[in-house]
Design an enzyme around this catalytic site. Structure first.
Site, mmCIF file in Angstrom:
data_model
loop_
_atom_site.group_PDB
_atom_site.id
_atom_site.type_symbol
_atom_site.label_atom_id
_atom_site.label_comp_id
_atom_site.label_asym_id
_atom_site.label_seq_id
_atom_site.Cartn_x
_atom_site.Cartn_y
_atom_site.Cartn_z
ATOM 1 N N HIS A 1 21.691 42.428 78.576
ATOM 2 C CA HIS A 1 21.213 41.925 77.291
ATOM 3 C C HIS A 1 20.233 40.792 77.593
ATOM 4 O O HIS A 1 20.370 40.109 78.612
ATOM 5 C CB HIS A 1 22.432 41.410 76.521
ATOM 6 C CG HIS A 1 22.171 41.015 75.104
ATOM 7 N ND1 HIS A 1 21.604 39.808 74.771
ATOM 8 C CD2 HIS A 1 22.422 41.652 73.940
ATOM 9 C CE1 HIS A 1 21.524 39.722 73.443
ATOM 10 N NE2 HIS A 1 22.007 40.834 72.918
ATOM 11 N N ASP B 1 29.362 38.866 81.616
ATOM 12 C CA ASP B 1 29.152 38.808 80.169
ATOM 13 C C ASP B 1 30.113 39.797 79.508
ATOM 14 O O ASP B 1 29.908 41.012 79.552
ATOM 15 C CB ASP B 1 27.685 39.161 79.871
ATOM 16 C CG ASP B 1 27.428 39.440 78.379
ATOM 17 O OD1 ASP B 1 28.352 39.254 77.559
ATOM 18 O OD2 ASP B 1 26.298 39.854 78.059
ATOM 19 N N GLN C 1 30.880 42.379 74.866
ATOM 20 C CA GLN C 1 31.178 43.707 74.318
ATOM 21 C C GLN C 1 32.512 44.263 74.838
ATOM 22 O O GLN C 1 32.909 45.360 74.474
ATOM 23 C CB GLN C 1 30.060 44.701 74.683
ATOM 24 C CG GLN C 1 28.698 44.337 74.132
ATOM 25 C CD GLN C 1 28.602 44.537 72.622
ATOM 26 O OE1 GLN C 1 29.406 45.231 72.012
ATOM 27 N NE2 GLN C 1 27.614 43.905 72.020
ATOM 28 N N LYS D 1 32.011 38.868 67.570
ATOM 29 C CA LYS D 1 32.100 40.286 67.909
ATOM 30 C C LYS D 1 33.557 40.733 68.049
ATOM 31 O O LYS D 1 33.836 41.875 68.402
ATOM 32 C CB LYS D 1 31.342 40.564 69.209
ATOM 33 C CG LYS D 1 29.825 40.421 69.074
ATOM 34 C CD LYS D 1 29.123 40.910 70.324
ATOM 35 C CE LYS D 1 27.726 40.357 70.462
ATOM 36 N NZ LYS D 1 26.752 40.949 69.549
ATOM 37 N N CYS E 1 18.030 44.123 71.977
ATOM 38 C CA CYS E 1 17.930 42.957 72.864
ATOM 39 C C CYS E 1 18.133 43.355 74.324
ATOM 40 O O CYS E 1 18.762 42.621 75.086
ATOM 41 C CB CYS E 1 18.909 41.857 72.477
ATOM 42 S SG CYS E 1 18.580 41.174 70.859
#
Lengths: 149, 412
Positions: free
Chosen positions: B128, B205, B208, B231, B369
């Site tokens: 991202h 990261d 998600q 999220k 993104c």
């Protein structure tokens, strides 16, 4: 216009599938890339000027139906116009797609894009080719025109 | 909860989400954009309203009842989050405003003070922008170089020539746990080992991943693990940085200000203990408390149940989409999350998503993104549908029907 399907009128679908003046102009040095970084759309506008008149105008690239149809209709309208006439058409068009105010009869084929102002996310799609063409006509020394500046 | 079929459970869960029962212009909302942000259950909204209406004091300051209650709830969330991701101590849990700020904290407070010219930052082609741009800024200011781990055509990372990428020059590895475009779940534990064997620090990261699957940061062994509240059913404006205590301890602060100091004199200051050293100023108290409610809600349902249900939803969505002529789906990893990027014939994603919106279906169109992936795939944009625990098989049927209708309308 409540339904966006109404915006995708036959004229827009036709210009999307069969864009007019969708080609390069090789014998000109007036061309510029237009980019909408939000969606990744990229088009390139070519102009040939003779005296103060647009003798030829074309575009290449990829984009959504709104940006392609707007670019296609733009080339058919601006061909043969003087630079001042072209700038005036742009002003009227820009006002129409941002505020909805327009003399629709005077706008001719561009009137099919009048509903865009109700969909703020799509105004940039409709304006991309025009901003690129105007940057060429205004002699802006840019490598690329971006909708996000 | 045992004994219920997943579909029935989703139908029941939907009652917890006010936006799913609100009436929209086009009828019920079919929300398929949870990879961008999730809807919020009533308990999260209520927790924040309760803070503002019942005990809205500041934290770590007041010697009075509502301030003490605010501090207790705020710090309770830190314990809930630590336990939720398997962190051994709350000192390693830093509240930020989101994944992007968590990454920037590491970029400014660790990378800029550590990296030297010629050092390498290894990221991947599926990152991202939030895990690319901060490192480009670090590279510019330190003279470090950025290298990209390539993708295979199925949307998985190509680790076959890892020795060419994980070298003694590699000082930082930054990798997305689960792709927000392709759905690919990366073998993070293996990548952590490759990074540590090369002597590098690794940031993962998890924006998600954490909402959809149980994560144990201690087991993964990453030095930094970052994610966002919004999220995972929580509010916007809050995120988490989990960090290795030894590294966090040596790091200089990111922002200077109140709460992050121990002593301040006219000429110099000393820093507060972890995690407060990295939480300058009045934090997003209501949001942290809202995140605490989201963590509790997810824990009560169980991440394993959520993951199992999403696996079924995703398989059904892939099958539904593949039955539509001219659909191209990007990413075919064996282990994947509940996100599907696709293109439908020659219909541009913007046109498709606008037409789906007419049927009340919210999907994302664009480059998500993640422009390097788009470049790698040779496309400018995709349409993306992503799912969460409140989505149903019926909604996926409606998605399929609406896509077919849009393709016909646009003339292919």
């Amino acid at each position: 216009m409540d339904n966006f399907r109404d915006l995708y009128q036959q004229l827009i679908l036709d210009h999307n599938q069969n864009p007019r003046n969708f080609r390069e102009i090789l014998d000109t040095d007036l061309f510029l890339d237009g980019h909408n970084p939000l969606c990744g759309d990229r088009i390139k506008v070519f102009i040939r000027k003779e005296d103060k008149r647009i003798s030829d105008i074309s575009f290449t690239g990829s984009g959504c139906a709104i940006s392609k149809a707007s670019a296609s209709i733009m080339t058919t309208l601006l061909k043969g116009k003087t630079i001042d006439e072209a700038k005036k058409i742009f002003e009227d068009f820009h006002k129409m797609i941002t505020t909805g105010e327009a003399d629709l009869e005077k706008m001719g084929k561009l009137a099919v894009l009048a509903g865009v102002h109700q969909f703020p996310a799509r105004v940039k799609c409709a304006a991309l080719a025009w901003h690129t063409a105007m940057s060429i006509l205004n002699d802006k020394k840019l490598d690329i025109v971006s909708t996000e500046t | 909860m045992t004994g219920m079929t997943p579909a029935i459970r989703a139908a029941k869960l939907r009652e917890d989400f006010p936006l799913l029962s609100s009436s929209q212009e086009q009828g019920p909302l079919i929300y398929l954009d949870s990879a961008a942000t999730t809807l919020k259950p009533r308990c999260v909204i209520d927790a924040m309203v309760r803070y503002y209406t019942e005990y809205g004091g500041s934290v770590h300051r007041g010697i009075y009842r509502i301030a003490e209650q605010a501090t207790a709830e705020y710090e309770n969330t830190r314990r809930e989050v630590a336990s939720f991701i398997g962190a051994e101590t709350t000192d390693s849990i830093i509240f930020t405003k989101g994944t992007t700020e968590s990454i920037n904290l590491v970029a400014y407070a660790w990378a800029r003070n550590t990296l030297k010219p010629g050092d390498e930052i290894l990221i991947t082609e599926m990152e991202h922008h939030s895990n690319i741009v901060p490192w480009q800024m670090v590279a510019k200011s330190t003279g470090a170089l950025i290298r990209y781990l390539p993708l295979n055509s199925d949307g998985t990372l190509d680790l076959n020539r890892s020795e060419q990428y994980f070298t003694p020059h590699t000082k930082l590895v930054a990798v997305i746990h689960q792709s927000n475009v392709l759905g690919t779940v990366n073998p993070v534990k293996e990548i952590v080992k490759l990074a540590h064997d090369a002597g590098a620090v690794i940031l993962v990261d998890g924006a998600q991943r954490v909402p959809h699957h149980s994560v144990n940061v201690t087991d993964l062994g990453a030095d930094f693990y970052v994610f966002s509240g919004h999220k995972m059913l929580g509010p916007t404006g809050v995120g988490v940085l989990y960090g290795n205590l030894e590294i966090l301890d040596k790091m200089e602060p990111f922002h200077g200000g109140g709460d992050m100091i121990r002593t301040v004199s006219m000429n110099a200051s000393t820093w507060n203990a972890l995690p407060y050293k990295f939480e300058a100023g009045t934090p997003p108290i209501a949001q942290v408390i809202g995140l605490g409610a989201a963590v509790k809600y997810l824990s009560d349902i169980g991440l394993d149940r959520i993951a199992a249900y999403e696996t079924q939803l995703t398989a059904y969505a892939l099958k539904t989409l593949r039955e539509i002529p001219d659909i191209e789906i990007y990413g075919d990893a064996r282990e994947r999350g509940a996100v599907i990027s696709f293109n439908a014939g020659s219909v541009h994603p913007h046109d498709l998503s606008q037409l789906l919106d007419q049927d009340g279906i919210a999907v994302r169109a664009g480059h998500h993104c993640a422009q390097p992936i788009m470049t790698r795939l040779g496309i400018s944009a995709t349409t993306r549908a992503s799912f969460y625990l409140y989505n149903t098989f019926e909604e996926i049927d409606l998605l399929g029907e609406s896509i077919r209708k849009a393709i016909t309308f646009m003339g292919g």
